[in-house]
Design a protein around this motif. Structure first.
Motif, PDB file in Angstrom:
ATOM      1  N   VAL A 164      39.833  33.509 -13.428  1.00  0.00           N
ATOM      2  CA  VAL A 164      40.406  35.224 -12.987  1.00  0.00           C
ATOM      3  C   VAL A 164      39.466  34.975 -11.256  1.00  0.00           C
ATOM      4  N   PHE A 165      40.873  34.525 -10.370  1.00  0.00           N
ATOM      5  CA  PHE A 165      39.599  35.050  -8.492  1.00  0.00           C
ATOM      6  C   PHE A 165      40.429  36.048  -7.843  1.00  0.00           C
ATOM      7  N   GLU A 166      39.006  36.122  -7.215  1.00  0.00           N
ATOM      8  CA  GLU A 166      38.969  37.677  -7.268  1.00  0.00           C
ATOM      9  C   GLU A 166      38.642  37.546  -5.274  1.00  0.00           C
ATOM     10  N   THR A 216      35.480  33.793 -11.941  1.00  0.00           N
ATOM     11  CA  THR A 216      35.167  34.486 -12.488  1.00  0.00           C
ATOM     12  C   THR A 216      35.730  33.658 -13.931  1.00  0.00           C
ATOM     13  N   VAL A 217      34.807  32.850 -14.367  1.00  0.00           N
ATOM     14  CA  VAL A 217      35.655  31.394 -15.656  1.00  0.00           C
ATOM     15  C   VAL A 217      35.124  32.387 -17.108  1.00  0.00           C
ATOM     16  N   GLU A 233      45.690  37.857 -24.581  1.00  0.00           N
ATOM     17  CA  GLU A 233      45.063  39.666 -24.059  1.00  0.00           C
ATOM     18  C   GLU A 233      44.327  39.632 -23.504  1.00  0.00           C
ATOM     19  N   SER A 234      42.868  38.158 -23.228  1.00  0.00           N
ATOM     20  CA  SER A 234      41.764  38.015 -22.800  1.00  0.00           C
ATOM     21  C   SER A 234      41.952  38.155 -20.502  1.00  0.00           C
ATOM     22  N   ALA A 235      42.818  37.324 -21.147  1.00  0.00           N
ATOM     23  CA  ALA A 235      43.189  37.225 -19.883  1.00  0.00           C
ATOM     24  C   ALA A 235      43.490  38.343 -18.651  1.00  0.00           C
ATOM     25  N   ARG A 236      44.643  39.249 -19.524  1.00  0.00           N
ATOM     26  CA  ARG A 236      45.203  40.567 -18.928  1.00  0.00           C
ATOM     27  C   ARG A 236      43.770  40.991 -18.707  1.00  0.00           C
ATOM     28  N   ALA A 237      42.767  41.394 -20.064  1.00  0.00           N
ATOM     29  CA  ALA A 237      41.540  42.040 -19.438  1.00  0.00           C
ATOM     30  C   ALA A 237      40.625  41.675 -18.685  1.00  0.00           C
ATOM     31  N   LEU A 238      40.608  40.842 -18.616  1.00  0.00           N
ATOM     32  CA  LEU A 238      39.708  40.252 -17.456  1.00  0.00           C
ATOM     33  C   LEU A 238      40.043  40.661 -16.016  1.00  0.00           C
ATOM     34  N   GLU A 246      46.024  43.156 -12.116  1.00  0.00           N
ATOM     35  CA  GLU A 246      46.084  43.115 -11.408  1.00  0.00           C
ATOM     36  C   GLU A 246      45.422  41.772 -10.275  1.00  0.00           C
ATOM     37  N   LEU A 247      44.297  40.889 -10.772  1.00  0.00           N
ATOM     38  CA  LEU A 247      43.876  39.819 -10.261  1.00  0.00           C
ATOM     39  C   LEU A 247      44.246  38.539 -10.740  1.00  0.00           C
ATOM     40  N   LEU A 248      44.681  37.803 -10.250  1.00  0.00           N
ATOM     41  CA  LEU A 248      45.026  36.588 -10.132  1.00  0.00           C
ATOM     42  C   LEU A 248      43.743  35.793 -11.148  1.00  0.00           C
TER      43      LEU A 248
END
Length: 87
Positions: A19-21, A28-29, A42-47, A52-54
């Motif tokens: 997840v890139f912020e 975040t990995v 589902e985890s990718a979408r939640a994280l 909202e984040l790439l």
């Protein structure tokens, strides 16, 4: 296609979500084990705060030498400059 052309199979995938912020590309990995692809997505979408984040998703595997690598399932490492049209 011959479905018997593979030499091995695994039933214990390890997924890695990136997840890139922000402008500094803080990343975040998270590794996801004992999960299905649906669980990993589902985890990718939640994280990523509901997309909202790439984010990117990869399958983690070790080659015959024991070297760890990634197979990108969605996205890429966005800290790397794209070199192909698909990236």
């Amino acid at each position: 296609m011959d479905e018997r052309d593979s030499a091995w199979e695994r039933s214990d995938p390890r997924f890695r979500v990136f997840v890139f912020e922000g402008p500094g590309n803080a990343t975040t990995v998270v590794d996801i084990v004992d999960a299905t692809i649906e669980d990993a997505l589902e985890s990718a979408r939640a994280l990523s705060k509901a997309d909202e984040l790439l984010w990117s998703l990869a399958l983690v595997d070790d080659d015959s030498r024991g070297s760890r690598g990634l197979v990108w399932l969605s996205g890429m490492d966005y800290n790397d400059r794209p070199v192909t049209a698909s990236e």
